[in-house]
Design an enzyme around this catalytic site. Structure first.
Site, PDB file in Angstrom:
ATOM      1  N   GLU A   1      -2.386  -1.907  -1.506  1.00 39.13           N
ATOM      2  CA  GLU A   1      -3.008  -0.862  -2.309  1.00 39.13           C
ATOM      3  C   GLU A   1      -3.659   0.251  -1.481  1.00 39.13           C
ATOM      4  O   GLU A   1      -4.888   0.427  -1.526  1.00 39.13           O
ATOM      5  CB  GLU A   1      -4.069  -1.454  -3.245  1.00 39.13           C
TER       6      GLU A   1
ATOM      7  N   GLU B   1       0.311  -8.943  -7.509  1.00 34.80           N
ATOM      8  CA  GLU B   1      -0.979  -9.134  -8.187  1.00 34.80           C
ATOM      9  C   GLU B   1      -0.831  -8.743  -9.648  1.00 34.80           C
ATOM     10  O   GLU B   1      -0.182  -7.746  -9.971  1.00 34.80           O
ATOM     11  CB  GLU B   1      -2.096  -8.287  -7.557  1.00 34.80           C
TER      12      GLU B   1
HETATM   13  C1  FCB Z   1      -6.816  -5.555  -6.492  1.00 31.43           C
HETATM   14  C2  FCB Z   1      -7.103  -6.022  -5.098  1.00 31.43           C
HETATM   15  C3  FCB Z   1      -7.535  -7.468  -5.058  1.00 31.43           C
HETATM   16  C4  FCB Z   1      -8.531  -7.755  -6.158  1.00 31.43           C
HETATM   17  C5  FCB Z   1      -7.945  -7.369  -7.489  1.00 31.43           C
HETATM   18  C6  FCB Z   1      -8.845  -7.679  -8.658  1.00 31.43           C
HETATM   19  O1  FCB Z   1      -6.924  -4.176  -6.518  1.00 31.43           O
HETATM   20  O2  FCB Z   1      -5.971  -5.853  -4.292  1.00 31.43           O
HETATM   21  O3  FCB Z   1      -8.069  -7.730  -3.793  1.00 31.43           O
HETATM   22  O4  FCB Z   1      -9.707  -7.068  -5.919  1.00 31.43           O
HETATM   23  O5  FCB Z   1      -7.710  -5.979  -7.471  1.00 31.43           O
END
Ligand code: FCB
Length: 482
Positions: A208, A389
């Site tokens: 990210e 994620e």
């Molecule tokens: C993402 C991050 C991870 C965590 C989630 C909730 O943006 O990559 O580390 O904080 O959000």
């Protein structure tokens, strides 16, 4: 002026409190009796393609702890979390979930859940305490043991090289604002490719970059805690350059495949009928998605975003001849992280239209997952995709029966997996899904107050308890479907 940011803009003082009051979940899988499934959590009879990979995600600073153990050097997140007022409750990652000391047991837990893949990150300053130079053998050894332990258990390793914890010594030299950061990162990546290249099947360069740029450099709520658009977009360019340099190093020596992990957010107009709102959503899409997708996958920055950043902005001078060729070096896989869409009003203001989780930046919208996956295929071709994620926090508590019931998370995961399934049916080349997160952890500026895991962590005793969602996920994995 660049746009408002989608994430964590309401971060401080906006904790929404207990869960969304959803119906009780059912669970199956470990033989333990659970409440009956309700319509919001029942399995849907959707099978995923054979060979689909089910996994879970974590990151180093959020779970490892052992911040000053075995020669680890400080990162920007050590500095930031130890600065009063930066993290809710003054929490730090000093101990976190103590995964550094409990790693074998955590691997056993993954095995019991049936995970086929584990996506983790490497702490740069554990391996190279000052970011460059001599390798800290003990730190490197931890990751060797981790990856060997995964192999022993038949779990694939997906290793992220940078999940926000830049070595503080490099920040002191200018961090991502310094052009040399791309070379520092490539050298570190090379150390890791040499050490683990035969055991890691998938490498991810950056996690990210958008969040680093927006939340770390523009909004100041994450390390390094700046509020400066000019510095932010210079850092964005160097982060992307670092990605490209690492991909080039990998091509020269690496085995397996490599990509980047981008958090993508579909940008919808607040009002479909309003031209100004539509135009604003288009530009917001540029900042949310194309600013990262285009250089990596097309070797070019989106011109609307560059124009908006401005011809005189320092970022423009930071872009040198040949940089885009480096950044656009071919990758093998794109890792997508999906949490929320954005809705954009005329003028660029972000509007909250849907229910959020306890993370007030997270409007919950499963169809956005389908939209972003199909859009990537449409606009960027058939590169293999993995999800690294996707998840939500909830106000989980241990009940009097010792269980942790998290029906809102089960519903979230099910509905997002249904959207992913639909995308696969529509021809998207989605190969794997890693939920966020394997276990509760240090959620950055929210500290330990936001629980995102399918496994509950009692941070006092470090006891792990499978939540209802963990038992549900085991069943999903066993069925290869929802
Ligand atoms: C993402 C991050 C991870 C965590 C989630 C909730 O943006 O990559 O580390 O904080 O959000």
């Amino acid at each position: 002026m660049p746009y408002a940011i989608s994430r964590r803009t309401l971060l401080r003082g906006a904790f929404a409190g207990a869960g969304a009051g959803l119906l009780l979940a059912g669970c199956e899988g470990d033989g333990a009796p659970g409440p009956a499934p309700t319509s919001s959590t029942a399995l849907l009879g959707l099978r995923f393609p054979d060979g689909f990979v089910w996994g879970a995600s974590t990151s180093a600073y959020q779970i490892e702890g052992a911040a000053a153990v075995d020669g680890r050097g400080p990162s920007v997140w050590d500095t930031f979390s130890h600065t009063p007022g930066r993290v809710r409750g003054g929490d730090t990652g000093d101990v976190a979930a103590d995964h550094y000391h409990r790693m074998p047991a955590d691997l056993d837990l993954m095995k019991r859940l049936g995970l086929g893949s584990y996506r983790f990150s490497i702490s740069w300053s554990r391996v190279l305490p000052t970011g460059r130079g001599a390798v800290n053998a003990k730190g490197l050894d931890f990751y060797k043991r981790l990856v060997d332990g995964l192999g022993d258990r038949g779990i694939a390793a997906v290793a992220t090289l940078f999940h926000w914890d830049l070595p503080q010594a490099l920040q002191d030299r200018g961090g991502w604002e310094h052009r040399d950061s791309a070379g520092w990162f490539a050298d570190y990546a090379q150390v890791m490719f040499d050490a683990l290249g035969d055991r890691v099947g998938t490498w991810l360069t950056l996690n990210e970059p958008k969040t680093v740029v927006d939340v770390g450099y523009r909004f100041g709520a994450h390390a390094p805690g700046f509020r400066d658009d000019n510095r932010a977009y210079v850092a964005a360019h160097h982060l992307l350059l670092a990605h490209g340099r690492a991909v080039q190093a990998f091509r020269a020596s690496g085995r397996g495949r490599i990509g980047a992990a981008l958090n993508l957010a579909p940008a919808y107009p607040d009002d479909e009928a309003d031209q100004a709102s539509k135009a604003a959503a288009e530009l917001a899409d540029g900042y949310e998605n194309r600013l990262y997708l285009d250089p990596i996958l097309k070797g070019a920055y989106p011109t609307d975003v560059l124009d908006d950043i401005g011809a005189a902005a320092p970022m423009r001078a930071a872009i040198r001849d040949g940089d885009l060729d480096v950044i656009g070096s071919k990758i093998d896989v794109l890792a997508i992280q999906y949490y929320n869409p954005v809705f954009v009003a005329a003028g660029g203001r972000y509007v909250s239209k849907l229910d959020t989780s306890d993370a007030t930046w997270q409007q919950i919208h499963p169809p956005g997952f389908f939209d972003i996956l199909t859009r990537v295929k449409h606009d960027y071709g058939d590169i293999p995709l993995i999800i690294t994620e996707n998840g939500r926090p909830s106000a989980d508590r241990v009940g009097s029966d010792g269980r942790v019931d998290d029906p809102a998370r089960v519903q979230f995961l099910r509905d997002h997996l249904a959207a992913a399934h639909r995308a696969i049916q529509a021809g998207v080349r989605l190969e794997a899904y890693h939920l966020w997160s394997l276990m509760d952890n240090f959620e950055w500026a929210e500290g330990y107050g936001q629980r995102w895991g399918i496994v509950y962590v009692d941070f006092k005793s470090q006891r792990r308890i499978e939540k209802t969602s963990a038992r549900w996920y085991r069943e999903v994995i066993a069925r290869n479907g929802i």
